[in-house]
Design a protein around this motif. Structure first.
Motif: not given
Length: 100
Positions: A39-47
């Motif tokens: 789980e993450a609060a936001e996506l990485d640079h690859h979404e």
């Protein structure tokens, strides 16, 4: 917003129930599913939460330690002999104690 992914891996592992009155007292295997949820609060640079390839590399050695291993309770009378014969491929299952 929270983002979540799930990845399931399959491994083969054996066990034995030495006190079982029938065939389960003999070593036998099962296909096991091991599921990882990230789980993450936001996506990485690859979404993405995480690239599955990165996850596989991160957990690969851990999963390999269980794949084709034999899980045996430490109170099983066969445990010492199995551990001596097969080493790391025998996974120790500890008998629960009063504090567990």
């Amino acid at each position: 917003m929270r983002y979540r992914i799930c990845k399931t891996f399959e491994i083969e592992a054996g066990h034995m129930l030495s006190k079982h009155p029938d065939l389960c007292k003999f070593p036998h295997g099962h296909s096991r599913k091991v599921e990882f949820v990230l789980e993450a609060a936001e996506l990485d640079h690859h979404e993405m939460v995480c690239d599955f390839k990165v996850l596989k590399e991160a957990v690969g050695e851990y999963l390999r330690s269980f794949d084709h291993a034999l899980c045996v309770n430490t109170r099983d009378p066969n445990y010492p002999q199995l551990k001596a014969a097969f080493g790391a491929q025998v996974i120790r299952l500890r008998e629960p104690g009063p504090d567990d």
